[in-house]
Scaffold this motif. Structure first.
Motif, PDB file in Angstrom:
ATOM      1  N   THR A  91     -82.963  -0.156  18.141  1.00 13.52           N
ATOM      2  CA  THR A  91     -81.847  -0.089  17.197  1.00 13.52           C
ATOM      3  C   THR A  91     -82.002  -1.045  16.015  1.00 13.52           C
ATOM      4  OG1 THR A  91     -80.572  -1.702  18.484  1.00 13.52           O
ATOM      5  CG2 THR A  91     -80.220   0.645  18.964  1.00 13.52           C
ATOM      6  N   GLU A  97     -81.700  -3.062  20.764  1.00 14.58           N
ATOM      7  CA  GLU A  97     -81.772  -2.432  22.074  1.00 14.58           C
ATOM      8  C   GLU A  97     -82.627  -1.167  21.998  1.00 14.58           C
ATOM      9  OE1 GLU A  97     -80.433  -3.763  24.753  1.00 14.58           O
ATOM     10  OE2 GLU A  97     -79.553  -5.424  23.605  1.00 14.58           O
ATOM     11  N   VAL A  99     -83.379   2.604  21.933  1.00 11.17           N
ATOM     12  CA  VAL A  99     -82.544   3.736  21.543  1.00 11.17           C
ATOM     13  C   VAL A  99     -82.436   4.703  22.718  1.00 11.17           C
ATOM     14  CG1 VAL A  99     -82.322   5.690  19.955  1.00 11.17           C
ATOM     15  CG2 VAL A  99     -83.208   3.504  19.133  1.00 11.17           C
ATOM     16  N   SER A 100     -81.212   5.156  22.980  1.00 10.31           N
ATOM     17  CA  SER A 100     -80.972   6.102  24.072  1.00 10.31           C
ATOM     18  C   SER A 100     -80.275   7.342  23.517  1.00 10.31           C
ATOM     19  CB  SER A 100     -80.094   5.454  25.143  1.00 10.31           C
ATOM     20  OG  SER A 100     -78.750   5.334  24.690  1.00 10.31           O
ATOM     21  N   LYS A 102     -77.325   7.917  23.785  1.00  2.35           N
ATOM     22  CA  LYS A 102     -75.988   7.492  23.366  1.00  2.35           C
ATOM     23  C   LYS A 102     -75.996   6.776  22.022  1.00  2.35           C
ATOM     24  CE  LYS A 102     -74.376   8.780  27.393  1.00  2.35           C
ATOM     25  NZ  LYS A 102     -73.634  10.059  27.518  1.00  2.35           N
ATOM     26  N   THR A 103     -77.175   6.401  21.531  1.00  7.19           N
ATOM     27  CA  THR A 103     -77.257   5.634  20.288  1.00  7.19           C
ATOM     28  C   THR A 103     -76.846   6.493  19.108  1.00  7.19           C
ATOM     29  OG1 THR A 103     -79.076   4.343  21.225  1.00  7.19           O
ATOM     30  CG2 THR A 103     -78.760   4.239  18.835  1.00  7.19           C
ATOM     31  N   ARG A 104     -76.013   5.932  18.250  1.00  8.40           N
ATOM     32  CA  ARG A 104     -75.462   6.678  17.121  1.00  8.40           C
ATOM     33  C   ARG A 104     -76.353   6.577  15.890  1.00  8.40           C
ATOM     34  NH1 ARG A 104     -70.642   3.885  19.469  1.00  8.40           N
ATOM     35  NH2 ARG A 104     -69.056   5.454  19.986  1.00  8.40           N
ATOM     36  N   TYR A 241     -68.618  10.167  21.275  1.00  9.74           N
ATOM     37  CA  TYR A 241     -69.446   9.177  20.580  1.00  9.74           C
ATOM     38  C   TYR A 241     -69.566   9.481  19.084  1.00  9.74           C
ATOM     39  CZ  TYR A 241     -70.997   7.034  24.943  1.00  9.74           C
ATOM     40  OH  TYR A 241     -71.041   6.362  26.142  1.00  9.74           O
ATOM     41  N   PRO A 253     -70.666  -0.019  16.821  1.00 15.10           N
ATOM     42  CA  PRO A 253     -71.411  -0.384  18.028  1.00 15.10           C
ATOM     43  C   PRO A 253     -72.414   0.690  18.421  1.00 15.10           C
ATOM     44  CG  PRO A 253     -69.026  -0.665  18.325  1.00 15.10           C
ATOM     45  CD  PRO A 253     -69.219   0.095  17.048  1.00 15.10           C
ATOM     46  N   ASN A 254     -73.480   0.252  19.078  1.00 14.04           N
ATOM     47  CA  ASN A 254     -74.518   1.159  19.593  1.00 14.04           C
ATOM     48  C   ASN A 254     -74.996   2.102  18.492  1.00 14.04           C
ATOM     49  OD1 ASN A 254     -76.298   2.219  21.421  1.00 14.04           O
ATOM     50  ND2 ASN A 254     -74.782   3.448  22.523  1.00 14.04           N
ATOM     51  N   ASN A 289     -74.630  11.121  18.069  1.00 19.35           N
ATOM     52  CA  ASN A 289     -75.829  10.820  18.843  1.00 19.35           C
ATOM     53  C   ASN A 289     -76.406  12.113  19.413  1.00 19.35           C
ATOM     54  OD1 ASN A 289     -74.299  11.490  21.119  1.00 19.35           O
ATOM     55  ND2 ASN A 289     -73.955   9.366  21.712  1.00 19.35           N
TER      56      ASN A 289
END
Length: 515
Positions: A91, A97, A99-100, A102-104, A241, A253-254, A289
């Protein structure tokens, strides 16, 4: 060749190969239509899993091989099933972090489909309104550049980029001042002159999506565009999300932080730069995401079904946006070439329309600050792909400035102080020109809105080259994201009367001196 431009090119080619695999693979799957149904189901599932594994491996190896510093989000959907939803990279350029799914990411102009579907839904619910009904019939105060456009423009014209009005981009990149509301900016649209004939040519214009959404806001009276998208689309689809870049919601966030190349290395940029899109939100302010965008793809390909398989919207509200509304005059390089056949034929409402190897191809790109996104739909084979990267857009178009104006004689070279002042345009507002610090009094500085801070270096008597300072200085090396130059014009008294600057449209815009 390294970096996000390679990543984006690679994943684009990968997705086209993927779609070809689907087209060819369907015939193989059909071999199991006769006989053992369990064998058929098992083979399809195995083939889908194998394909997802190959895609994942290819992207992972690409990141490792080229030591890519940016982040990527990918969704792949086929036959109503999720094949892949995953993030790659980190990120932040340094730290952050992993990236998954869920990452925006900011998805830019993929937002336009949300807006056009909402408007189609409203039209289908009102028997006395059609897509081609002139807006003044139900919104008498509506105004654009001239009487023709004011009285005849419809929702189709606004959403299919048919108004012939310039879509000057730089004010959005620089960010209008915070105190300029969406309603105020909509009113100013009447002051942008037409640059093409009405309904003659696709002339891409983000502002018209803002205008269209604002009309819907006024007609309904009790909700903002953001609230309508949330209540009618995001909540029913459980896209929890997904949200909107707003004055109070930009350091999210994220979120994969945007980045740029500075001195041949990647650098995170401030999320505050996303605020440039706020007033024009219906054209590009949504973030999401890979999980939520997979849900969005399934919703579109199913004709409007939610997670419970029940329709949350009239299917025609979706398919109506896929009807051709404006021809697309593509360049020769986009024509069919062996072994591929990829043709863009027209524009719908928030979608480009064409075909890929004979299959219907519905797609759009999205670019905002440093984010680049793509969404491809292939309804014939019930397939869709979403991807987004957070790195710089290094292949922006060159800015061609056309100065068909009378300027001061080249032998006349005014003192630097002669250019200082405020220069105004009825729609875009004010550009301030002032001298820099005492130790660089040969330099002028240009400021517009939130982030439009430019240092002007004299190239000739009345022409100055541009270089960003402040938050946008990371974009000085990227073509198409900064004006190449600005030119001052004379007034009748021989002084400085106006400023010409390209705002990313067809022709430079004239700002009158108001000092």
């Amino acid at each position: 060749m390294t970096g996000p431009s390679l990543a984006f090119l690679f994943i684009t080619v990968l997705c086209f190969i993927l779609c070809t695999s689907w087209a060819i693979g369907d015939s193989a799957f059909n071999l199991f239509d006769e006989g053992n149904g369990q064998s058929h189901s098992h083979s399809r599932r195995e083939a889908a899993d194998e394909l997802a594994t190959k895609i994942d491996r290819a992207i992972t190896e690409m990141f490792e091989c080229f030591n890519i510093s940016t982040a990527m989000s990918v969704s792949v959907v086929k036959d109503g099933k999720l094949l892949l939803s995953k993030g790659y990279g980190r990120t932040r350029v340094k730290g952050g972090e992993p990236v998954s799914s869920k990452t925006r990411f900011a998805i830019g102009s993929l937002t336009k489909a949300f807006t056009s579907i909402l408007i189609m839904k409203w039209i289908l619910q009102n028997d006395n309104v059609e897509l081609d009904t002139p807006i003044q019939k139900f919104c008498p105060e509506f105004r654009l550049a001239d009487d023709l456009r004011s009285t005849q423009t419809s929702f189709r014209d606004l959403l299919a980029h048919r108004t012939g009005i310039g879509g000057d981009f730089f004010p959005l990149f620089w960010g209008f001042p915070k105190e300029v509301s969406r309603m105020e900016l909509v009113k100013r649209m009447a002051d942008i002159p037409a640059s093409h004939q009405f309904r003659n040519k696709l002339h891409y214009n983000n502002y018209m999506y803002m205008v269209a959404a604002n009309i819907l806001e006024r007609l309904l009276g009790n909700q903002t565009w953001e609230e309508m998208v949330r209540d009618q689309l995001l909540i029913p689809l459980n896209m929890s999300y997904t949200g909107f870049i707003t004055e109070d919601n930009y350091d999210i966030p994220n979120f994969a932080r945007g980045c740029a190349i500075v001195n041949d290395s990647y650098q995170d940029i401030t999320p505050e730069l996303l605020l440039g899109v706020v007033q024009c939100g219906p054209a590009g302010s949504i973030y999401s995401n890979s999980d939520d965008m997979a849900t969005w793809i399934e919703f579109l390909l199913s004709g409007g079904k939610g997670p419970d398989e029940k329709y949350i919207i009239d299917p025609h509200a979706i398919t109506g946006t896929w009807d051709p509304s404006m021809g697309y005059y593509y360049q020769a390089k986009l024509l069919s070439r062996d072994p591929l056949s990829f043709i863009i034929a027209s524009y719908g409402l928030g979608w480009f329309l064409g075909n890929y190897r004979g299959y219907q191809h519905i797609f759009h790109s999205g670019g905002i600050v440093s984010y680049s996104s793509q969404l491809w739909l292939f309804p014939d084979i019930k397939a869709g792909v979403f991807l987004s990267v957070n790195g710089p857009q290094t292949e922006g178009a060159n800015t061609n400035l056309i100065y068909n104006q009378t300027v001061l004689p080249t032998s006349y070279s005014p003192e630097i102080g002669s250019f200082v002042g405020n220069y105004s345009h009825d729609c875009f507002g004010t550009i301030s020109i002032f001298q820099g610090p005492q130790d660089s009094d040969d330099k002028l500085r240009f400021e517009f809105g939130r982030f439009g801070k430019i240092e002007l270096t004299r190239a000739s008597n009345l022409t100055f080259q541009c270089k960003y300072y402040g938050p946008l200085d990371v974009y000085n090396t990227e073509q198409g994201l900064i004006p190449e130059k600005v030119t001052f014009l004379s007034d009748r008294m021989g002084g400085i009367g106006a400023l010409l600057v390209s705002l990313g449209g067809v022709e430079p815009v004239r700002f009158e001196c108001v000092q």
